[in-house]
Design an enzyme around this catalytic site. Structure first.
Site, short mmCIF file in Angstrom:
data_model
loop_
_atom_site.label_atom_id
_atom_site.label_comp_id
_atom_site.label_asym_id
_atom_site.label_seq_id
_atom_site.Cartn_x
_atom_site.Cartn_y
_atom_site.Cartn_z
N TRP A 83 3.20 2.99 7.92
CA TRP A 83 3.55 2.19 6.74
C TRP A 83 2.34 1.42 6.21
O TRP A 83 2.20 0.21 6.40
CB TRP A 83 4.72 1.27 7.08
N ARG A 85 1.54 0.56 3.30
CA ARG A 85 1.83 -0.49 2.33
C ARG A 85 1.74 -1.85 3.00
O ARG A 85 1.31 -2.84 2.39
CB ARG A 85 3.24 -0.28 1.74
N HIS A 316 6.81 4.72 -0.90
CA HIS A 316 6.03 3.52 -1.22
C HIS A 316 5.54 2.86 0.05
O HIS A 316 4.37 2.44 0.14
CB HIS A 316 6.87 2.55 -2.05
N CYS A 317 6.40 2.75 1.04
CA CYS A 317 6.02 2.12 2.31
C CYS A 317 4.87 2.85 3.00
O CYS A 317 4.03 2.22 3.65
CB CYS A 317 7.21 2.11 3.27
N ALA A 318 4.82 4.17 2.87
CA ALA A 318 3.84 4.99 3.58
C ALA A 318 2.51 5.09 2.86
O ALA A 318 1.61 5.77 3.36
CB ALA A 318 4.40 6.38 3.82
#
Length: 330
Positions: A83, A85, A316-318
């Site tokens: 993650w 982000r 988005h997190c990755a």
């Protein structure tokens, strides 16, 4: 305003993406999660943007190379979770220069601590030639979403959680966001999605798509588990004078008897393309279409992300973008 973190829709030089490698983080889903992250990387690279896909070791690199095109650059790094982000560098503009900010990282409140996750952000920033300034405040990038004017959205559930900064008041957190990232106004939303591993990151709940324009999901179906969460976020944003735009929620998504924190607003904005996660929900098509309407200057696609979500996040997190250098003032 000297220092400011540019919004995600500003020009980007490249996109970092983390590639899954831990079977215990994706029990029964690792191979599909790898395929879905690879599809994300390929889609962005195919649109002409540089993608730097982080891989953990030789075996992980070989698996990634089998799945991605030659346009995707692989970088072997030491990291645990993918993650980026949250763990990657937050880049700010300061006049005609740019530098990186790194905050304290404690594994999302001590829940998921893995080797490399504390150091990967500074490592990526320094290898990109950026000076790094550190802050003792614990903060993950997915807990913030800015609109490029000094306004940032976050959630009380995350930033005021005692597992992050128990000695800091709301006012102290606001002051540190202003000092480090240039956010002079904070839109405090309430709770994040049910069962979000991050304690309610805002990038699963509400995202800016332009100055003062915030996207919030709209409940779908009478059994949508986050209907009250969405309604509260919408109310708070409107009271703050922010324009609220609606997109559908995926509705109730269950895995192994538990509610999943599935959200179309975990989309990734890149220079030429917006990538929306889909979950096999009957609302997938409507969700992608609604987000496409918000970005007439970019292509928008939906890609399956249910296996990625099994590990606790989305596209988005990755990912974490490297913004382009600020334009020199004439």
């Amino acid at each position: 305003m000297a220092v400011l973190m540019p919004p995600e829709w500003a020009p980007q030089d490249w996109l970092w993406i983390g590639f899954p490698h831990l079977a215990e983080e994706w029990p029964g889903h690792l191979e599909r999660a790898q395929e879905q992250i690879a599809a994300f990387a390929n889609a962005v690279a195919d649109c002409g943007q540089e993608v730097r896909l982080l891989v953990r070791d030789a075996t992980n690199e070989a698996r990634a190379r089998d799945l991605v095109s030659g346009a995707v650059r692989l970088e072997r790094r030491v990291y645990g979770d993918i993650w980026l982000r949250d763990m990657g560098p937050l880049v700010v503009h300061d006049g005609d220069a740019q530098s990186a900010r790194r905050f304290g990282f404690n594994g999302w409140g001590g829940k998921y601590e893995m080797p490399g996750d504390e150091s990967i952000g500074a490592e990526l920033a320094r290898d990109a030639g950026l000076a790094v300034e550190t802050s003792p405040m614990v903060l993950e990038g997915g807990a913030l979403d800015g609109d490029g004017t000094g306004l940032v959205a976050t959630t009380e559930q995350c930033l005021l959680n005692p597992n992050r900064n128990p000695g800091m008041s709301k006012r102290a957190i606001e002051a540190e966001l202003a000092r480090s990232l240039g956010f002079e106004r904070v839109l405090w939303l309430g709770d994040g999605l049910i069962n979000d591993h991050t304690d309610g990151h805002v990038d699963n709940l509400a995202r800016f798509v332009g100055p003062g324009r915030l996207v919030v999901p709209e409940a779908t179906g009478v059994d949508d588990p986050n209907a009250a969460v969405y309604a509260d976020a919408r109310r708070r944003a409107e009271l703050a004078g922010v324009e609220v735009l609606n997109v559908p929620s995926p509705g109730l998504i269950i895995r192994d008897g538990a509610i999943e924190p599935a959200s179309y607003v975990n989309f990734a904005i890149t220079t030429h393309l917006v990538v929306v996660p889909t979950f096999g929900s009957p609302y997938d098509e409507a969700g992608v279409e609604a987000i496409a309407n918000l970005f007439p200057d970019r292509a928008t696609i939906g890609l399956p992300a249910d296996a990625v979500l099994a590990g606790g996040g989305g596209f988005h997190c990755a990912s974490q973008q490297m913004p382009g250098a600020p334009k020199a003032k004439s």
